[in-house]
Design a protein around this motif. Structure first.
Motif, mmCIF file in Angstrom:
data_model
loop_
_atom_site.group_PDB
_atom_site.id
_atom_site.type_symbol
_atom_site.label_atom_id
_atom_site.label_comp_id
_atom_site.label_asym_id
_atom_site.label_seq_id
_atom_site.Cartn_x
_atom_site.Cartn_y
_atom_site.Cartn_z
ATOM 1 N N VAL A 25 -70.796 37.649 -12.630
ATOM 2 C CA VAL A 25 -70.058 38.275 -13.675
ATOM 3 C C VAL A 25 -70.431 39.764 -13.764
ATOM 4 O O VAL A 25 -69.661 40.808 -13.986
ATOM 5 C CB VAL A 25 -70.144 37.616 -15.168
ATOM 6 N N SER A 68 -64.351 40.097 -24.169
ATOM 7 C CA SER A 68 -64.276 38.825 -23.583
ATOM 8 C C SER A 68 -64.013 37.960 -24.689
ATOM 9 O O SER A 68 -64.655 37.951 -25.690
ATOM 10 C CB SER A 68 -65.701 38.598 -23.108
ATOM 11 N N TYR A 81 -65.526 31.875 -21.071
ATOM 12 C CA TYR A 81 -65.438 31.270 -19.617
ATOM 13 C C TYR A 81 -64.956 29.999 -19.752
ATOM 14 O O TYR A 81 -65.523 29.083 -20.641
ATOM 15 C CB TYR A 81 -66.644 31.666 -18.810
ATOM 16 N N THR A 100 -56.400 36.060 -18.431
ATOM 17 C CA THR A 100 -57.308 35.006 -17.579
ATOM 18 C C THR A 100 -57.440 35.781 -16.228
ATOM 19 O O THR A 100 -56.534 36.142 -15.404
ATOM 20 C CB THR A 100 -56.914 33.706 -17.339
ATOM 21 N N GLU A 101 -58.731 36.234 -15.970
ATOM 22 C CA GLU A 101 -59.290 36.615 -14.605
ATOM 23 C C GLU A 101 -59.836 35.561 -14.036
ATOM 24 O O GLU A 101 -60.930 34.877 -14.373
ATOM 25 C CB GLU A 101 -60.454 37.683 -14.785
ATOM 26 N N CYS A 154 -65.011 30.407 -11.835
ATOM 27 C CA CYS A 154 -64.855 30.178 -13.262
ATOM 28 C C CYS A 154 -63.695 31.070 -13.677
ATOM 29 O O CYS A 154 -62.866 32.003 -12.801
ATOM 30 C CB CYS A 154 -66.022 30.687 -14.099
ATOM 31 N N ASP A 155 -63.112 31.040 -14.972
ATOM 32 C CA ASP A 155 -61.981 31.647 -15.368
ATOM 33 C C ASP A 155 -62.478 32.349 -16.590
ATOM 34 O O ASP A 155 -63.249 32.020 -17.462
ATOM 35 C CB ASP A 155 -60.820 30.895 -15.837
ATOM 36 N N HIS A 156 -62.373 33.767 -16.601
ATOM 37 C CA HIS A 156 -62.862 34.652 -17.619
ATOM 38 C C HIS A 156 -61.593 35.007 -18.483
ATOM 39 O O HIS A 156 -60.555 35.472 -17.939
ATOM 40 C CB HIS A 156 -63.364 35.848 -17.207
#
Length: 147
Positions: free
Chosen positions: A68, A81, A84, A121-122, A137-139
């Motif tokens: 990250v 943010s 996650y 969503t990143e 993962c999805d951030h």
């Protein structure tokens, strides 16, 4: 670098790749001290010889933090943010592995309570020097809209 990127500016499937970072012995020792995670999987080389990987593995939380952290070269002052989701450790990381991150915009949706913001969503993939994905993962980002 500060760059205002509004909800409308994010393009689905756009991608960026970070620079790399090599994980060192010092990283593991510092992380163990900061978190209190002194499990033998990370700290006891002789015990690890009796285990599946035959050597010490990097803390998953350290892999996540580095992965990250590598993405923090772009600071968006109109986003924050939201957390996650779907964090998975796919392969072990070892001392002297070099990691980089690949970020893909995988979803955009309106915020259900805030009409002036959306959620982006990143999808984050942390990749080692052998081009193996070690973590995904999805951030989720809350991002201001232009109007």
């Amino acid at each position: 670098m500060f760059e205002e990127i509004h909800f409308e500016d994010y393009e689905l499937n756009s991608q960026r790749t970070t620079l790399g970072r090599t994980i060192t012995e010092a990283d593991i020792v510092l992380h163990a001290g900061q978190t209190g995670d002194f499990f033998p999987h990370h700290m006891d080389a002789e015990w690890c010889k009796t285990q599946d990987f035959k050597r010490r593995i990097v803390h998953g939380t350290l892999t996540f933090a580095v992965g990250v952290g590598l993405t923090a070269n772009v600071i968006n002052p109109v986003a924050m943010s939201y957390g996650y989701d779907r964090l998975r450790f796919l392969k072990p990381v070892f001392i002297n592995d070099t990691l980089h991150s690949v970020v893909t915009i995988s979803e955009k949706r309106d915020h259900h309570k805030r009409p002036h913001q959306g959620i982006v969503t990143e999808h984050l993939e942390v990749v080692n020097q052998n081009d193996e994905t070690v973590l995904v993962c999805d951030h989720l980002l809350i991002v201001n809209k232009k109007s």
